[in-house]
Write an enzyme that holds these catalytic residues in place. Structure first.
Site, PDB file in Angstrom:
ATOM      1  N   TYR A  27       0.820  -1.210   0.000  1.00 51.83           N
ATOM      2  CA  TYR A  27       0.000   0.000   0.000  1.00 51.83           C
ATOM      3  C   TYR A  27       0.859   1.268   0.000  1.00 51.83           C
ATOM      4  CZ  TYR A  27      -4.627  -2.154   0.402  1.00 51.83           C
ATOM      5  OH  TYR A  27      -5.790  -2.842   0.153  1.00 51.83           O
ATOM      6  N   GLU A  32       1.955   6.575  -6.931  1.00 55.40           N
ATOM      7  CA  GLU A  32       0.874   7.413  -7.437  1.00 55.40           C
ATOM      8  C   GLU A  32       1.172   8.896  -7.202  1.00 55.40           C
ATOM      9  OE1 GLU A  32      -2.780   6.064  -5.689  1.00 55.40           O
ATOM     10  OE2 GLU A  32      -2.331   3.962  -6.137  1.00 55.40           O
TER      11      GLU A  32
END
Length: 206
Positions: A128, A135
């Protein structure tokens, strides 16, 4: 997602480098990640209790943010497609989804191996943050090109008396990760403690 994983490995073996591997899996990534909108639809509009043990809002945000990264950033800003940060989130997404869908498949078959359950509720601890870092770095890399080109921006004056600055919008998207990512992360940590502790209790001899 296995198709994407195999594509990444084959491209790496052919090139001998991990740089710019995005181009080798661009089409399947767009196809499969966009297909996740169906999953988001089922969670939001047709939510079926007990089938997907996830937070609807958090899962929907995760799906929508990935589709946004795929099309509105990586596809739209060609200059960032060679950034290593793109490979960072693609690898994180791919491993995460292979594990997640394997988990759901074996659960439906009522034969869930402990290794897959453990991977589902453990590897996210690394994957994660890895995906989110990729991102955010990709959006950050896109900012100068968006500002220079005026991509998706609407300036005044116009007949609708409306303006939109995509550059500012991307910055707001990055800021939105601050409150939402910790919620998603700690939700998964809570799920991990609950699921794996229950498994350990079942393993204890009576």
């Amino acid at each position: 997602w296995l198709v994407i994983a195999v594509g990444l490995v084959r491209a790496y073996l052919a090139k001998g480098s991990y740089h710019s591997l995005y181009y080798s899996i661009e089409k399947p990534l767009k196809f499969f990640q966009t297909g996740a909108l169906l999953e988001a639809y089922l969670l939001i509009a047709k939510y079926l209790p007990g089938i997907v043990p996830s937070s609807v809002v958090l899962t929907a945000f995760q799906v929508m943010s990935r589709v946004f990264l795929t099309w509105a950033v990586t596809h739209s800003v060609k200059e960032v497609q060679s950034e290593d940060s793109v490979l960072l989130f693609v690898v994180a997404w791919t491993i995460t989804e292979i594990i997640r869908y394997s988990f759901y498949t074996f659960s439906l078959l009522n034969h869930l191996p402990y290794l897959i359950k453990w991977a589902r509720y453990t590897l996210f601890i690394v994957l994660y943050p890895m995906g989110v870092s990729g991102e955010l770095l990709t959006i950050y890399a896109a900012l100068p090109f968006v500002r220079q080109s005026g991509l998706y921006s609407i300036s005044l004056p116009n007949k609708y008396n409306f303006s939109f600055d995509y550059y500012t919008f991307l910055i707001l998207v990055m800021i939105s990760y601050i409150p939402i990512f910790p919620q998603l992360y700690f939700h998964m940590l809570h799920q991990r403690r609950k699921v794996l502790s229950r498994t350990e209790e079942h393993k204890k001899p009576e």
